[in-house]
Enzyme design. Structure first.
Site, short mmCIF file in Angstrom:
data_model
loop_
_atom_site.label_atom_id
_atom_site.label_comp_id
_atom_site.label_asym_id
_atom_site.label_seq_id
_atom_site.Cartn_x
_atom_site.Cartn_y
_atom_site.Cartn_z
N ASP A 13 0.81 -1.22 0.00
CA ASP A 13 0.00 0.00 0.00
C ASP A 13 0.84 1.27 0.00
OD1 ASP A 13 -2.40 -1.51 0.14
OD2 ASP A 13 -1.98 -1.85 2.25
N LYS A 16 1.76 2.26 -5.02
CA LYS A 16 2.40 1.77 -6.25
C LYS A 16 1.51 1.97 -7.47
CE LYS A 16 2.96 -2.34 -4.46
NZ LYS A 16 2.54 -2.08 -3.07
N GLY A 40 -4.43 -4.55 -3.98
CA GLY A 40 -5.42 -3.55 -4.33
C GLY A 40 -4.70 -2.28 -4.73
N HIS A 41 -4.75 -1.94 -6.00
CA HIS A 41 -4.06 -0.75 -6.48
C HIS A 41 -5.08 0.31 -6.86
CE1 HIS A 41 -0.28 -3.33 -7.51
NE2 HIS A 41 -0.38 -3.04 -6.23
N GLN A 223 2.08 -5.82 -3.19
CA GLN A 223 2.48 -5.88 -1.77
C GLN A 223 3.84 -5.17 -1.58
OE1 GLN A 223 1.51 -9.33 -3.12
NE2 GLN A 223 -0.56 -8.70 -2.72
P1 IMP Z 1 -2.50 -12.75 2.16
O1 IMP Z 1 -1.60 -12.23 1.11
O2 IMP Z 1 -3.96 -12.50 1.90
O3 IMP Z 1 -2.21 -14.16 2.53
O4 IMP Z 1 -2.21 -11.89 3.49
C1 IMP Z 1 -0.98 -11.98 4.19
C2 IMP Z 1 -0.58 -10.64 4.75
O5 IMP Z 1 -0.26 -9.77 3.69
C3 IMP Z 1 -1.66 -9.92 5.56
O6 IMP Z 1 -1.04 -9.15 6.56
C4 IMP Z 1 -2.30 -9.00 4.55
O7 IMP Z 1 -2.92 -7.88 5.14
C5 IMP Z 1 -1.07 -8.59 3.76
N1 IMP Z 1 -1.36 -8.19 2.37
C6 IMP Z 1 -1.63 -8.97 1.31
N2 IMP Z 1 -1.81 -8.24 0.22
C7 IMP Z 1 -1.63 -6.97 0.56
C8 IMP Z 1 -1.62 -5.73 -0.17
O8 IMP Z 1 -1.82 -5.68 -1.38
N3 IMP Z 1 -1.38 -4.61 0.56
C9 IMP Z 1 -1.10 -4.64 1.88
N4 IMP Z 1 -1.08 -5.75 2.59
C10 IMP Z 1 -1.34 -6.92 1.95
MG MG Z 2 -2.94 -1.94 -1.83
#
Ligand code: IMP
Ligand code: MG
Length: 422
Positions: A13, A16, A40-41, A223
């Site tokens: 977040d 990007k 989520g972009h 991420q």
């Molecule tokens: P997962 O990727 O859904 O398995 O989540 C694992 C960890 O990564 C958690 O702390 C999520 O909140 C974090 N996470 C996954 N995708 C994103 C993203 O796009 N932005 C921020 N945090 C993320």
């Molecule tokens: Mg995001």
């Protein structure tokens, strides 16, 4: 522009999506190499706000090709939803989207497992997005995953799916979770398959052909560095390599063809989900949330907020080979009287400058701060570096120096115009 990798230097977040959209102007092809629809972009163009999860942000620019590479895990239902959503907004999606046939698929049993494992962990949960990302990459590593090429083979797919549903339903029942319906999945996935079919190809061959013609590639990281499966605050991480190396393995482009790595970071720090966060600060979080900022684009969760952590970003710069910095959300600090920057950690009486490997040790780190005066005025109208208040420039130069990379882009708001190049 040559071939550029863009990575998040914090916990995701970092903004990007906006920076990618900005840089896409100079790129021919935008490639996603890892992650799934956990990402989520958010991109704001004029009055319109777009949130993309699987499709590279380059899709919003005409004449650009977007590639979803082999390293991405794809939920076909979500992807079809995204394609339809964009088409409804008047965005053309035809030959400008290519999807790797080698990309692994996410299934409802992955999502059910993700949710149930989290529930069973109780207070030790990771705080995942519950999109099934961990179990899908787990199947990939265990060599039991199904790929997009499997889905494309209508005659053999049903039997392959049946086997996977049988095994996963045994696991789901043993964890006291509801089993999933084979019939329903087959029906839904076969419908999605036909929508996706025209986009599916060998993206490695496509990318290499494009490179031989001198096209510029932009690799859109999802991420952030500290969510990297190998380098993040394990186990509070996601299940892919979010760092620069992931761009190579997840696309089939060799390391020596990469020319530059841009690290995106906020002027402060945020994190969604559980896990250590040394510079977390509730007052700063309250202030940012009151401004309507820092709510997750995928899950809507309020993000945890904290001060800029130069220990973390310097290490991120090392792992990724960051040579240029994009600093976003500078305007989030416009009305903060005294700004803090973390320049070291104190762990059990010792001062350290490298983040510990063990998450519980990171948790114990006390940040050592340098305090600098805020600029107390709006930066959102600035369009050149010189138009920024002197104190804001000093702050940017300090965090760039501490991170060890060159300041390249500064973002002072969500719109395309609110972007400053140095
Ligand atoms: P997962 O990727 O859904 O398995 O989540 C694992 C960890 O990564 C958690 O702390 C999520 O909140 C974090 N996470 C996954 N995708 C994103 C993203 O796009 N932005 C921020 N945090 C993320
Ligand atoms: Mg995001």
């Amino acid at each position: 522009m040559a071939n550029t990798i863009l990575v998040g230097a914090q916990w995701g977040d970092e903004g990007k999506g906006k920076i990618i959209d900005f840089l896409t102007d100079d790129a021919d092809i935008v490639v996603r190499s890892q992650g799934g629809n956990n990402a989520g972009h958010t991109i704001v163009i004029g009055e319109k706000k777009y949130v993309l999860h699987l499709i590279p942000s380059g899709i919003l620019r005409r004449g650009k090709t977007c590639v979803i590479g082999n390293g991405v895990v794809i939920d076909p239902i979500a992807l079809v939803g995204e394609i339809e959503g964009l088409r409804a907004c008047g965005i053309k999606i035809q030959r400008n989207l290519l999807i790797s046939e080698a990309a692994h698929l996410v299934f409802p049993y992955h999502q059910a497992l993700d949710a149930q494992r989290e529930a069973l962990k109780g207070s030790n949960k990771i705080g995942t997005t519950k999109r099934g990302i961990g179990p899908a990459y787990g199947d990939k590593a265990a060599r039991t995953g199904l790929r997009l090429c499997d889905l494309m083979q209508s005659t053999t797919f049903p039997e392959k799916l049946a086997k996977r549903v049988r095994e996963n339903n045994i696991v789901l029942r043993s964890l006291n979770a509801k089993p999933v319906s084979y019939k329903q999945i087959l029906e839904d996935y076969q419908v999605a398959a036909e929508v996706l079919r025209p986009f599916v190809c060998n993206t490695v061959a496509y990318i290499h052909q494009a490179m031989s013609k001198g096209k510029n590639l932009l690799f859109e990281g999802a991420q952030g560095t500290y969510l990297d499966l190998d380098h993040g605050t394990y186990p509070f991480v996601t299940s892919s390599n979010t760092t620069a190396g992931g761009a190579c393995t997840g696309s089939g482009v060799p390391p020596h063809r990469m020319d530059s790595v841009i690290g995106v970071m906020k002027a402060y720090t945020t994190r969604v989900g559980e896990g250590p966060f040394p510079t977390e600060n509730e007052d700063l979080g309250n202030l940012l949330h009151e401004m309507g900022r820092e709510f997750g684009a995928t899950t809507g969760r309020a993000r945890r907020c904290g001060w800029f952590d130069a220990v973390a970003t310097r290490y991120a710069s090392m792992i990724n080979g960051i040579d240029k910095l994009a600093i976003t959300n500078l305007d989030g600090l416009d009305h903060v009287k005294k700004i803090r920057v973390c320049i070291g950690y104190r762990l059990e009486g010792r001062v350290i400058h490298t983040p510990p490997i063990i998450a519980s040790d990171v948790d114990k780190c006390e940040p050592i701060y340098r305090e600098i005066p805020g600029w107390n005025c709006s930066t959102t109208e600035a369009r050149t570096y010189e138009e920024l208040p002197l104190k804001a420039r000093k702050y940017l130069e300090l965090i760039a120096k501490l991170t060890g990379a060159k300041l390249k882009i500064i973002s002072v708001g969500a719109s395309r115009a609110q972007t400053i190049c140095t």
